[in-house]
Motif scaffolding. Structure first.
Motif, PDB file in Angstrom:
ATOM      1  N   TRP A  48       0.866  -1.173   0.000  1.00  0.00           N
ATOM      2  CA  TRP A  48       0.000   0.000   0.000  1.00  0.00           C
ATOM      3  C   TRP A  48       0.908   1.231   0.000  1.00  0.00           C
ATOM      4  O   TRP A  48       1.735   1.394   0.900  1.00  0.00           O
ATOM      5  CB  TRP A  48      -0.890   0.020   1.243  1.00  0.00           C
ATOM      6  N   LEU A  49       0.759   2.091  -1.008  1.00  0.00           N
ATOM      7  CA  LEU A  49       1.601   3.270  -1.060  1.00  0.00           C
ATOM      8  C   LEU A  49       0.787   4.518  -1.333  1.00  0.00           C
ATOM      9  O   LEU A  49      -0.227   4.485  -2.040  1.00  0.00           O
ATOM     10  CB  LEU A  49       2.704   3.131  -2.114  1.00  0.00           C
ATOM     11  N   ASN A  50       1.246   5.613  -0.730  1.00  0.00           N
ATOM     12  CA  ASN A  50       0.622   6.917  -0.922  1.00  0.00           C
ATOM     13  C   ASN A  50       1.749   7.931  -1.045  1.00  0.00           C
ATOM     14  O   ASN A  50       2.387   8.297  -0.060  1.00  0.00           O
ATOM     15  CB  ASN A  50      -0.291   7.249   0.274  1.00  0.00           C
ATOM     16  N   ASN A  51       1.999   8.385  -2.285  1.00  0.00           N
ATOM     17  CA  ASN A  51       3.106   9.290  -2.565  1.00  0.00           C
ATOM     18  C   ASN A  51       2.589  10.608  -3.136  1.00  0.00           C
ATOM     19  O   ASN A  51       1.651  10.618  -3.939  1.00  0.00           O
ATOM     20  CB  ASN A  51       4.085   8.671  -3.564  1.00  0.00           C
ATOM     21  N   GLN A  52       3.231  11.691  -2.733  1.00  0.00           N
ATOM     22  CA  GLN A  52       2.882  13.011  -3.268  1.00  0.00           C
ATOM     23  C   GLN A  52       4.158  13.697  -3.730  1.00  0.00           C
ATOM     24  O   GLN A  52       5.044  13.984  -2.940  1.00  0.00           O
ATOM     25  CB  GLN A  52       2.179  13.839  -2.198  1.00  0.00           C
TER      26      GLN A  52
END
Length: 908
Positions: free
Chosen positions: A473-477
């Motif tokens: 699970w990844l959340n990159n900005q």
């Protein structure tokens, strides 16, 4: 540097005892007045029967004994097959050099069934290529381990990482009473088994398993140590249990238990600590052929200089629990079981700051990153082997290996980008990952000898299986002014692997000492990875069909070869070839098919020449084919790193490598002088390298490609010798490697040249009766040069100086201290740190050796830091991370089972 040389000079002075006042020399002859090589000569104190010194006669039968003081003594001489000689000496001590009359030994009337050394004062004996040490003749510190014992044996060297060299060669196997002990990880035996349990230490060159069975010496040998236990430890149980508590919530606990019987070996080891200490290396993980020998290009190699000495994960702090069980059982003389089981859990907590420079073909920009990461990893292994020998001509071997791994990763990071000190943007990344991996391998071998000597047939078949599952699970900005990109995904990977192989080798004697070998091998490997990308939109999972991929890989080859072996006692030559037909097939999403066939001819030549004693020269020419691994082939994005993407290349082809190598080895087992040198060169075609490209928003894309050229030349040499008048040993190691290869800066190809240098020197005292002192200095130096832009050239070094000491006060006290100084160059890095690591401890043995109380202090100067440098084609990095800081610890240890036995004093 001046301060460092002053410290080194002071350490050398500490090592030098008073020079020997007297030299006693003579000659050993047999009853026919012929020189006897390898006789053991011992000088014993006539008052208390303790050993003063000893020597081994050389090839001319001559010996020398070095004495510091005059002493009323007895001269003892022993040689296998001859009567022992003993004579009280009446010496004029007013002269420094004393020569005794030739000593004549007479053959023993007893028939020797086996070679043994039973006399308490005979420290070592030589029989052929086997050197046997009498463990009781070498005094060790109280409650010493086998590793402490090995450090005191002449001709045996124990490095700081626990690796062992004996007679100048790296030790590959450590057996206990001739049986394997936890597989190939010999540190488990040397660091956990008590020295007082050992009666004899045998050092010899073990022939290959096939040579032992067939009787044809193929020249392939492994330096081996066999620990023969005392009779009192071969029956019943013994071991120890320890618990340690310290400041800053530091802890360490350990249980070692060993139980031996004529048919049984049972060993149990349990350990738990948060001191970054590793007990088992867990080396036996399964590899598949598609990745075996995958020679990653120098363009992707990372130049790494780090201060870590502890194993496990290099960065951060570790909590570890490890257990191991070794179980060997002889059902009969024909059927034997060898097995070991390992279990470990490790929790790694990392807080890291990174500064880096990144190169494109036109510009340089800087990044800073803060990373927080927690990894929980568990691994279980079972290794079981049955050996059945129904008769001297037939052998069956069944090996089984099981492995289960589970891992959880929680990670968050923040990264900023600068150019000429101007902020360009930043990246915020979060990752949660779960891994499950099951592996199994079973191999069955059938070996058959025939009545005609030299005729044999060896067969083996193996099946391997692996099932790997990832859930990420990844959340990159990513925000690079003025644009912002957000990635929120759930990625799943399921990969099933299987491999079947069959190998057959037939040998036919053509005439005396000349053999023809016919070889056939078949291997087939299949992998079926499926990776799905789900975009998370308002908490809903939406399959991204553009990124998701199903991949099917089928790699197989058939190999047939011929070889001629010429085997003589002092000269062996092996030459032949293998023809290999390989097929690589792949399917992407049931549409894009990959199908390639490769034909390779693999010639080889090996020449081994022995010059008598332990002196030989090896020459070899080999060729190798290495197939791309699956990760490099799959055209699937890997974007778990928030500011880069890795994409495989299905058009890769196998690499083909030529290698020339020469090795010269010399060891004088009488003077313990060793020299080893190796010169090698290789050339590779289609070697896999990695192309890195930066987009306008500084996003990095990495992809493997076949390079047109790779070549290297390397030289390694080591020399060790005692300086008897000064009573010290010294070791010198030198390594240099030059390589050149094609690499890529963005889309531009550049010729890269790399130089690697290493220099290491150590000194230690020879007489370890009252104290042990080792000091040394090491230098590592690396450079990389790029033809496209010399301003990108990289060069840096680090310097490592250490002192390790132990002082023995009576029979029950041990004081120890370790000093380590590290210095880093400032080239291309800002303000590299220099620091000193100082540790100390005191041990007290009481209640007849059953109990031990210890107090230890780590990092007394409170300077230890986590620091690491790495360099690749496109990047220079400097990392600082959390690691062990200053702490103090109190520990208690209890010995289970056998009582402490007496030891014989020795001056080496």
């Amino acid at each position: 540097m001046k301060k460092l040389m002053l410290i080194l000079g002071s350490s050398i002075l500490l090592l030098i005892n008073l020079q020997a006042q007297y030299t006693l020399q003579g000659t050993i002859l047999n009853h026919d007045n012929q020189d006897l090589e390898g006789a053991t000569v011992v000088l014993v104190n006539a008052i208390d029967s303790t050993m003063v010194t000893f020597s081994i006669s050389d090839r001319n039968g001559q010996f020398k004994l070095f004495l510091k003081d005059s002493v009323k003594s007895i001269l003892q001489v022993s040689y296998v097959g001859y009567q022992n000689y003993s004579q009280a000496l009446d010496i004029d001590w007013t002269v420094a050099s004393i020569k005794v009359a030739p000593i004549v030994l007479h053959e023993s009337s007893e028939v020797l069934q086996e070679v043994t050394i039973k006399a308490e004062h005979i420290p070592m004996g030589v029989q052929g290529d086997t050197v046997t040490y009498n463990a009781s003749a070498f005094k060790t510190k109280p409650n010493a381990t086998v590793e402490d014992l090995l450090k005191r044996l002449p001709g045996v060297e124990v490095e700081r990482d626990g690796s062992i060299r004996a007679q100048g060669k790296k030790v590959e196997n450590v057996y206990v009473d001739g049986k394997s002990f936890f597989g190939k990880d010999h540190r488990i035996a040397t660091k956990n088994l008590d020295a007082e349990a050992v009666d004899k230490v045998e050092v010899y060159d073990k022939k290959s398993a096939l040579a032992e069975f067939t009787g044809i010496d193929d020249g392939e040998k492994e330096k081996t140590i066999n620990l023969k236990l005392k009779d009192g430890h071969k029956k019943g149980g013994f071991g120890n249990i320890a618990a340690n508590l310290g400041t800053n919530e530091r802890y360490k606990s350990k249980l070692n238990y060993f139980r031996f019987a004529p048919q049984l070996q049972l060993s149990l080891i349990l350990s738990s600590n948060n001191l970054n200490e590793q007990i088992f290396s867990l080396q036996d993980r399964i590899q598949f052929a598609g990745g075996i020998g995958n020679m990653v290009s120098g363009g992707n190699n990372m130049i790494k200089l780090t201060n870590n000495q502890f194993g496990l994960r290099n960065e951060g702090e570790n909590k570890a629990f490890v257990s191991g069980l070794n179980f060997n059982y002889d059902f009969s003389d024909n059927l034997k079981l060898n097995s070991h089981f390992l279990f470990k859990t490790i929790e790694n907590d990392l807080h890291q700051q990174t500064s880096s420079q990144n190169f494109t073909n036109t510009t340089i920009f800087e990044t800073t990153q803060t990373l927080n990461q927690l990894i929980k990893d568990s691994n279980q292994q079972a290794n079981i082997k049955f050996v059945y020998t129904p008769n001297p001509f037939t052998k069956f071997i069944w090996k089984n290996h099981l492995n289960f791994e589970q891992q959880e990763v929680n990670q968050n990071s923040f990264e900023e980008y600068f150019q000429s000190s101007t902020l360009l943007g930043n990246t915020l990344g979060n990752l949660n990952s779960n891994l499950l991996n099951h592996q199994a391998k079973s191999q069955f071998s059938y070996q058959q000898k025939f009545n005609k000597k030299g005729r044999n047939w060896i067969n083996s078949a193996a099946y391997q299986f692996a099932d790997r599952r990832n859930d990420d699970w990844l959340n990159n900005q990513n925000q690079i002014n003025p644009s912002t990109a957000i990635t929120s995904q759930n990625q799943t990977l399921n990969n099933k692997q299987s491999q079947i192989s069959f190998h057959s080798n037939y040998t036919e004697p053509l005439r005396k000492k000349l053999y023809l070998g016919i070889h056939f091998k078949h291997l087939q490997e299949k992998e079926k990875p499926q990776k799905n990308f789900y975009e998370i939109v308002e908490k809903q999972h939406v399959l991204n069909e553009d990124l998701s991929r199903d991949f099917y890989k089928n790699f197989h080859y058939q190999q047939i070869g011929l070889q001629i072996n010429r085997v003589r006692k002092m000269f062996k030559i092996k030459a032949g070839f293998k023809g290999q037909l390989s097929r690589l097939e792949g399917v992407v999403n049931n549409e894009n098919e990959i199908g390639k066939t490769y034909r390779h001819l693999l010639p080889f030549v090996s020449i081994k020449k022995e010059f008598g004693g332990l002196k030989n020269l090896d020459l070899s020419y080999t060729t190798q084919v290495a197939a791309p691994n699956l990760n490099d082939l799959m055209p699937v994005q890997n974007n778990l790193n928030p500011n880069e993407v890795f994409i495989g290349n299905p058009n890769l082809t196998p690499s083909y490598t030529h290698r020339l190598q020469s090795t010269f080895f010399y060891f004088d087992r009488f003077n313990f002088v060793n020299f080893w040198g190796m010169l090698s060169s290789s050339f590779s075609k289609n070697r896999i390298t990695y192309k890195t490209s930066f987009s306008e928003d500084l996003f990095k894309t990495i992809s493997p490609v076949n390079s047109s050229y790779y070549g290297d030349v390397s030289l390694s040499s080591s020399f060790s010798s005692p300086i008897r008048p000064l009573k010290i040993n010294y070791k010198l190691f030198v390594h240099y490697q030059w390589s050149t290869y094609d690499s890529y800066l963005n889309d531009s190809s550049t010729k890269t040249t790399e130089n690697i240098g290493q220099l290491k020197m150590t000194l230690e005292n020879r007489n370890k009766e009252h104290f042990f002192l080792e000091t040394g200095i090491g230098l590592n130096y690396r450079t990389q040069g790029f033809s496209i832009n010399p301003s990108f050239d990289q060069r840096f070094f680090n310097l490592d100086y250490f002192i390790s000491s132990e002082v023995y006060l009576g029979k029950d006290w041990v004081l120890s201290a370790d000093f380590n100084y590290k210095k880093y160059s400032n080239e291309q890095f800002a303000a590299a740190p220099d620091f000193v690591l100082l540790n100390a401890s005191i041990q007290k043995i009481f209640l007849n050796g059953k109990w031990e109380l210890a107090f230890s202090a780590y990092d007394l100067l409170n300077q230890n830091i986590g620091f690491q440098r790495t360099a690749g084609v496109n990047t220079l990095l400097e990392k600082r991370y959390n690691t062990l800081g200053q702490y103090f610890m109190l520990g208690l240890k209890y010995k289970i089972g056998k009582k402490k036995t007496s030891e014989v004093d020795i001056e080496g």
